[in-house]
Design an enzyme around this catalytic site. Structure first.
Site, mmCIF file in Angstrom:
data_model
loop_
_atom_site.group_PDB
_atom_site.id
_atom_site.type_symbol
_atom_site.label_atom_id
_atom_site.label_comp_id
_atom_site.label_asym_id
_atom_site.label_seq_id
_atom_site.Cartn_x
_atom_site.Cartn_y
_atom_site.Cartn_z
ATOM 1 N N HIS A 130 -38.449 -36.793 68.813
ATOM 2 C CA HIS A 130 -37.493 -35.777 68.364
ATOM 3 C C HIS A 130 -36.130 -35.896 69.055
ATOM 4 O O HIS A 130 -35.094 -35.908 68.413
ATOM 5 C CB HIS A 130 -38.052 -34.367 68.620
ATOM 6 C CG HIS A 130 -39.391 -34.119 67.986
ATOM 7 N ND1 HIS A 130 -39.746 -34.665 66.779
ATOM 8 C CD2 HIS A 130 -40.458 -33.382 68.383
ATOM 9 C CE1 HIS A 130 -40.980 -34.274 66.468
ATOM 10 N NE2 HIS A 130 -41.434 -33.500 67.427
ATOM 11 N N ASP B 80 -40.361 -37.483 61.242
ATOM 12 C CA ASP B 80 -40.044 -36.858 62.524
ATOM 13 C C ASP B 80 -39.456 -35.536 62.074
ATOM 14 O O ASP B 80 -38.348 -35.495 61.534
ATOM 15 C CB ASP B 80 -39.008 -37.675 63.293
ATOM 16 C CG ASP B 80 -38.685 -37.029 64.626
ATOM 17 O OD1 ASP B 80 -38.430 -35.806 64.652
ATOM 18 O OD2 ASP B 80 -38.697 -37.734 65.643
ATOM 19 N N HIS B 81 -40.204 -34.452 62.242
ATOM 20 C CA HIS B 81 -39.779 -33.232 61.536
ATOM 21 C C HIS B 81 -38.445 -32.679 62.047
ATOM 22 O O HIS B 81 -37.810 -31.893 61.369
ATOM 23 C CB HIS B 81 -40.891 -32.173 61.510
ATOM 24 C CG HIS B 81 -41.044 -31.383 62.778
ATOM 25 N ND1 HIS B 81 -41.648 -31.891 63.896
ATOM 26 C CD2 HIS B 81 -40.673 -30.128 63.109
ATOM 27 C CE1 HIS B 81 -41.641 -30.968 64.857
ATOM 28 N NE2 HIS B 81 -41.058 -29.879 64.401
HETATM 29 C C1 BG6 Z 1 -44.304 -31.235 67.742
HETATM 30 C C2 BG6 Z 1 -44.961 -31.313 69.085
HETATM 31 O O1 BG6 Z 1 -43.914 -32.503 67.324
HETATM 32 O O2 BG6 Z 1 -43.167 -30.396 67.817
HETATM 33 C C3 BG6 Z 1 -45.337 -29.929 69.593
HETATM 34 O O3 BG6 Z 1 -46.112 -32.127 69.009
HETATM 35 C C4 BG6 Z 1 -44.135 -29.008 69.541
HETATM 36 O O4 BG6 Z 1 -45.837 -30.009 70.906
HETATM 37 C C5 BG6 Z 1 -43.457 -29.064 68.188
HETATM 38 O O5 BG6 Z 1 -44.581 -27.696 69.803
HETATM 39 C C6 BG6 Z 1 -42.150 -28.288 68.185
HETATM 40 O O6 BG6 Z 1 -41.656 -28.202 66.884
HETATM 41 P P1 BG6 Z 1 -40.715 -26.995 66.469
HETATM 42 O O7 BG6 Z 1 -40.357 -27.287 65.053
HETATM 43 O O8 BG6 Z 1 -41.498 -25.739 66.658
HETATM 44 O O9 BG6 Z 1 -39.535 -27.059 67.397
#
Ligand code: BG6
Length: 479
Positions: free
Chosen positions: A241, A178-179
């Protein structure tokens, strides 16, 4: 494990995730000399192409290459990146990949550990995990697999998918990304809460009125509407997230800093969150405005789509610390700005000595511009007596300008190479979070909950302010 010879296989190497996130992260780690010395990176996907074409594709996304030294590093990096084309569902194809790996490994002293990064669409997840286990599992080192959402569409499908995966790959070999868990400020929640009594001691129902966890993006689903329509904003952002963020904000102090103790504490707090009720939901879907297309203007989106691109959901943490405190999760696309933050709003001071005193707030700003700040009142400077609102502000770029903040994917790939699971999602964590969201997801899918429309570039549906005020939120100057 770090100095050990390693082969990283990026499956889905020509896809968006690999090009935009995985390879750039690997390159940054490489140029910071953080990857193992003996290393091979093999890209794998269906499309046939030669090495130069492949290098052109991934090279485009390797940014910040200006100096001669950087250019040399980029050349060296691309040199260790090869490409193998093959099917996702054929043993022979994976046997060929295995041969490629063995050939690279023969140049290393002791064989190599293998890290499989699955940057793949969900429909081929299981079959690839199976093909890899059967044909590409090394006996000379450890084997690890990185997977990324969507992990199913609801509790049942997630259990089914995870169950199949579990028969093949052990929990300690599996790294569910989960980044958001790789983002600096999300990682900082543990430190700022548990290294600072003055922060953690005020996080409870006696003092806190409400907590808002906000994700805003200034762009829509342009180009990926068809994919998005199957999932919607709640599955895309909140179930993963924002739940992760909530668990880190609300959890009790873990017994230790070990991966298992941290994740035990997260699971524990999520267990005390009941499924979201329909009454605690506000949905939105954007329409065309200011020359920008509406969600349904995308040809790949069905004209009668009920899919939310915005959602405000209120969750309740029914435990001793948080009973009665609403946690509002807001997420939306095509809004007026891009911002991710956690905002804790405190109750008004009871016996008000100062009439104009404003409520306190504690904010972690995840992006852009990482910061932690507290809204407080101070005496008006000078001879008169009175209060003015101001803030204690720790903005990272001002205080820590000498530090480089890594991309989330850099931090996570490094953790996976190190075998550290702290910032990855455990199976039971996934399960408990699906339990919270599944009933409203079904209600949305069945059309029982419908999105209100909002204009591209606005703050969200018009009912938003009334919705959050219902939970005690008071809008301050910059709220
Ligand atoms: C992803 C979603 O997990 O996270 C995208 O699938 C979203 O829809 C993205 O744009 C947002 O990531 P970050 O790191 O740009 O906040």
């Amino acid at each position: 494990s770090f100095d050990k010879e390693t082969i990283i296989v990026v499956l889905g190497a020509s896809g968006d995730l690999a090009k935009k996130k995985t390879y750039p992260a690997l390159f940054n780690l490489y140029r910071l000399n953080l990857l193992p010395k003996a290393l091979a990176i093999i890209g794998y996907a269906r499309t046939k192409m030669d090495k130069d074409t492949f290098h052109g594709k991934i090279g485009e996304f390797l940014k910040g290459v200006d100096s001669d030294e950087d250019k040399k590093k980029k050349g060296d990096f691309l040199n260790i990146c090869t490409y193998t084309a093959g099917a996702y569902d054929k043993d022979e194809a994976f046997q060929q990949l295995n041969k490629d790996m063995e050939e690279r490994e023969s140049k290393f002293e002791n064989g190599a550990s293998r890290l499989f990064y699955m940057a793949l669409p969900p429909n081929v997840f299981t079959v690839v995990a199976e093909g890899l286990k059967k044909n590409c599992y090394s006996k000379n080192g450890h084997n690890r697999i990185i997977i990324e959402k969507p992990f199913g569409k609801d509790l049942e499908s997630s259990r089914e998918m995870m169950g199949k995966l579990k028969e093949l790959w052990k929990e300690e070999e599996t790294f569910r990304i989960d980044h958001y868990l790789g983002k600096e400020m999300v990682k900082n929640l543990l430190v700022t809460r548990f290294a600072n009594p003055i922060i953690d001691a005020v996080l409870n129902k006696d003092l806190v009125s409400n907590v808002q966890i906000t994700f805003k993006e200034p762009f829509g689903t342009e180009g990926r509407g068809g994919y998005f329509d199957e999932f919607g904003i709640v599955r895309d952002i909140q179930q993963n997230h924002l739940s992760q963020v909530l668990s880190l904000v609300a959890m009790e102090k873990p017994k230790s800093f070990s991966a298992e103790h941290i994740r035990d504490a997260k699971v524990e707090v999520l267990k005390s969150v009941p499924p979201i009720k329909d009454a605690d939901v506000l949905l939105g879907q954007y329409t065309a405005a200011k020359g920008k297309p509406g969600y349904k203007d995308d040809d790949t989106v069905p004209k009668d789509s009920n899919c939310p691109t915005f959602a405000a959901l209120t969750l309740w943490v029914n435990n001793k610390r948080w009973e009665g405190v609403p946690f509002i999760m807001k997420a939306g696309k095509a809004l007026n700005e891009g911002k991710v933050e956690i905002r804790v709003q405190f109750k008004d001071e009871k016996n008000k000595l100062f009439e104009n005193a404003q409520r306190n707030e504690l904010v972690w700003r995840v992006q852009p511009q990482e910061a932690i700040y507290e809204k407080i009142c101070t005496k008006v400077p000078g001879l008169q007596m009175g209060t003015i609102p101001t803030d204690l502000d720790l903005t990272y770029k001002d205080r820590f300008s000498d530090f480089r903040l890594p991309e989330a994917y850099e931090a996570l790939i490094l953790d996976a190479l190190n075998g550290d699971h702290s910032n990855f999602v455990r199976d039971d964590e996934l399960d408990v979070s699906w339990k919270i969201f599944t009933p409203i997801l079904h209600a949305i899918d069945e059309g029982k909950l419908k999105p209100e429309s909002y204009e591209y570039g606005s703050r969200g549906p018009s009912g938003l302010d009334a919705f959050i005020e219902k939970y005690g939120f008071k809008r301050a100057d910059d709220g």
